[in-house]
Design a protein around this motif. Structure first.
Motif, short mmCIF file in Angstrom:
data_model
loop_
_atom_site.label_atom_id
_atom_site.label_comp_id
_atom_site.label_asym_id
_atom_site.label_seq_id
_atom_site.Cartn_x
_atom_site.Cartn_y
_atom_site.Cartn_z
N ARG A 14 -19.40 6.61 -13.67
CA ARG A 14 -18.87 7.98 -13.77
C ARG A 14 -19.98 8.99 -14.00
O ARG A 14 -19.99 10.06 -13.42
N GLN A 15 -20.93 8.63 -14.88
CA GLN A 15 -22.06 9.53 -15.15
C GLN A 15 -22.83 9.80 -13.85
O GLN A 15 -23.18 10.93 -13.55
N ARG A 16 -23.11 8.76 -13.10
CA ARG A 16 -23.86 8.90 -11.84
C ARG A 16 -23.08 9.74 -10.84
O ARG A 16 -23.63 10.65 -10.21
N GLN A 17 -21.80 9.46 -10.71
CA GLN A 17 -20.97 10.19 -9.75
C GLN A 17 -20.79 11.65 -10.13
O GLN A 17 -20.72 12.52 -9.25
N ARG A 18 -20.72 11.95 -11.44
CA ARG A 18 -20.62 13.35 -11.88
C ARG A 18 -21.82 14.16 -11.41
O ARG A 18 -21.72 15.35 -11.16
N GLN A 19 -22.96 13.48 -11.32
CA GLN A 19 -24.19 14.14 -10.90
C GLN A 19 -24.34 14.15 -9.38
O GLN A 19 -25.29 14.71 -8.85
N GLY A 20 -23.41 13.51 -8.68
CA GLY A 20 -23.47 13.46 -7.23
C GLY A 20 -24.65 12.64 -6.72
O GLY A 20 -25.17 12.93 -5.64
N ARG A 21 -25.04 11.64 -7.49
CA ARG A 21 -26.20 10.83 -7.11
C ARG A 21 -25.77 9.48 -6.57
O ARG A 21 -24.71 8.96 -6.91
N THR A 22 -26.61 8.91 -5.74
CA THR A 22 -26.33 7.61 -5.16
C THR A 22 -26.93 6.50 -6.02
O THR A 22 -27.82 6.76 -6.84
N LEU A 23 -26.45 5.29 -5.79
CA LEU A 23 -27.03 4.12 -6.47
C LEU A 23 -28.52 4.02 -6.15
O LEU A 23 -29.32 3.72 -7.02
N ARG A 24 -28.87 4.29 -4.91
CA ARG A 24 -30.27 4.19 -4.47
C ARG A 24 -31.16 5.16 -5.25
O ARG A 24 -32.24 4.80 -5.71
N GLU A 25 -30.69 6.40 -5.43
CA GLU A 25 -31.48 7.39 -6.17
C GLU A 25 -31.70 6.95 -7.61
O GLU A 25 -32.82 7.01 -8.12
N VAL A 26 -30.63 6.53 -8.27
CA VAL A 26 -30.72 6.16 -9.68
C VAL A 26 -31.53 4.87 -9.84
O VAL A 26 -32.38 4.78 -10.74
N SER A 27 -31.32 3.90 -8.98
CA SER A 27 -32.06 2.64 -9.09
C SER A 27 -33.55 2.88 -8.90
O SER A 27 -34.37 2.29 -9.60
N SER A 28 -33.91 3.76 -7.98
CA SER A 28 -35.32 4.07 -7.74
C SER A 28 -35.92 4.77 -8.96
O SER A 28 -37.01 4.42 -9.41
N SER A 29 -35.21 5.74 -9.49
CA SER A 29 -35.69 6.49 -10.64
C SER A 29 -35.79 5.61 -11.89
O SER A 29 -36.71 5.76 -12.70
N ALA A 30 -34.84 4.68 -12.04
CA ALA A 30 -34.82 3.80 -13.21
C ALA A 30 -35.71 2.57 -13.03
O ALA A 30 -35.89 1.79 -13.96
N ARG A 31 -36.22 2.39 -11.81
CA ARG A 31 -37.05 1.22 -11.48
C ARG A 31 -36.27 -0.08 -11.69
O ARG A 31 -36.74 -1.03 -12.31
N VAL A 32 -35.04 -0.06 -11.18
CA VAL A 32 -34.13 -1.21 -11.23
C VAL A 32 -33.68 -1.46 -9.81
O VAL A 32 -33.45 -0.51 -9.06
N SER A 33 -33.54 -2.72 -9.43
CA SER A 33 -33.11 -2.99 -8.07
C SER A 33 -31.71 -2.42 -7.85
O SER A 33 -30.88 -2.42 -8.76
N LEU A 34 -31.47 -1.97 -6.64
CA LEU A 34 -30.18 -1.39 -6.29
C LEU A 34 -29.07 -2.40 -6.52
O LEU A 34 -28.02 -2.07 -7.08
N GLY A 35 -29.28 -3.64 -6.14
CA GLY A 35 -28.27 -4.68 -6.30
C GLY A 35 -27.94 -4.94 -7.77
O GLY A 35 -26.77 -5.11 -8.12
N TYR A 36 -28.98 -4.95 -8.61
CA TYR A 36 -28.74 -5.21 -10.03
C TYR A 36 -27.98 -4.05 -10.66
O TYR A 36 -27.04 -4.25 -11.43
N LEU A 37 -28.37 -2.82 -10.34
CA LEU A 37 -27.66 -1.65 -10.87
C LEU A 37 -26.21 -1.66 -10.42
O LEU A 37 -25.30 -1.37 -11.21
N SER A 38 -25.98 -2.05 -9.18
CA SER A 38 -24.61 -2.15 -8.67
C SER A 38 -23.81 -3.17 -9.46
O SER A 38 -22.65 -2.93 -9.83
N GLU A 39 -24.43 -4.32 -9.76
CA GLU A 39 -23.74 -5.35 -10.55
C GLU A 39 -23.45 -4.87 -11.97
O GLU A 39 -22.40 -5.18 -12.54
#
Length: 127
Positions: A14-39
Motif C-alpha cells: 500500500r505504501q508503494r502504491q500510494r506513491q505510484g511507484r513500481t516494484l522495480r523502482e523500489v527494489s532498485s532503490s532499496a538494493r533488493v531483488s525485484l523477486g524478493y521484494l515481490s515475495e
C-alpha cells in the motif's frame, strides 16, 4: 491464523502504491531483488530488520510509521478473528475477586473491586 509477514507485506505494498511507484523502482532503490521484494509484499518471505530498513528508506517512510500501521492492521485482524470464533481472547479475560483490601507487590495498599459485565466478570484495580 494471522501471519505478521502477510500484514507487513500488505502495508508495504500500500505504501508503494500510494506513491505510484513500481516494484522495480523500489527494489532498485532499496538494493533488493525485484523477486524478493515481490515475495515480501505477498507475505511469502519474512523480511529481516535490515531489509525492512532498506525498503523503508527507499519508500521514504519511517520504520516506526510502517510498524504502527502493521500494528493497527494486526489489532483489527485479531478483533475480526475473535468475533468470528465468538470467544474472548485469553489476554482479555480477568479473574473474579470479591471486594477486598489487598497489598500490592510494591507494598502500596490497593482496593480491588469486582465489576460484573453481562458476559463475564472483570477485575478492576482502584488506586
Amino acid at each position: 491464523m494471522i501471519l505478521l509477514r502477510r500484514l507487513l507485506g500488505d502495508v508495504l505494498r500500500r505504501q508503494r502504491q500510494r506513491q505510484g511507484r513500481t516494484l522495480r523502482e523500489v527494489s532498485s532503490s532499496a538494493r533488493v531483488s525485484l523477486g524478493y521484494l515481490s515475495e515480501v509484499e505477498r507475505g511469502q518471505k519474512e523480511a529481516s530488520s535490515e531489509l525492512l530498513s532498506s525498503i523503508c528508506d527507499a519508500l521514504d517512510v519511517r520504520m516506526s510509521e510502517l510498524m504502527r500501521e502493521v500494528s493497527d492492521e494486526l489489532a483489527l485482524a485479531e478483533l475480526a478473528e475473535s468475533a468470528a470464533s465468538d470467544t474472548v481472547p485469553a489476554p482479555m479475560r480477568r479473574t473474579v475477586l470479591n471486594p477486598v483490601s489487598v497489598t500490592s507487590v510494591t507494598g502500596v495498599p490497593e482496593e480491588r473491586v469486582t465489576i460484573k459485565a453481562p458476559a463475564e466478570a472483570v477485575d478492576v484495580v482502584a488506586a
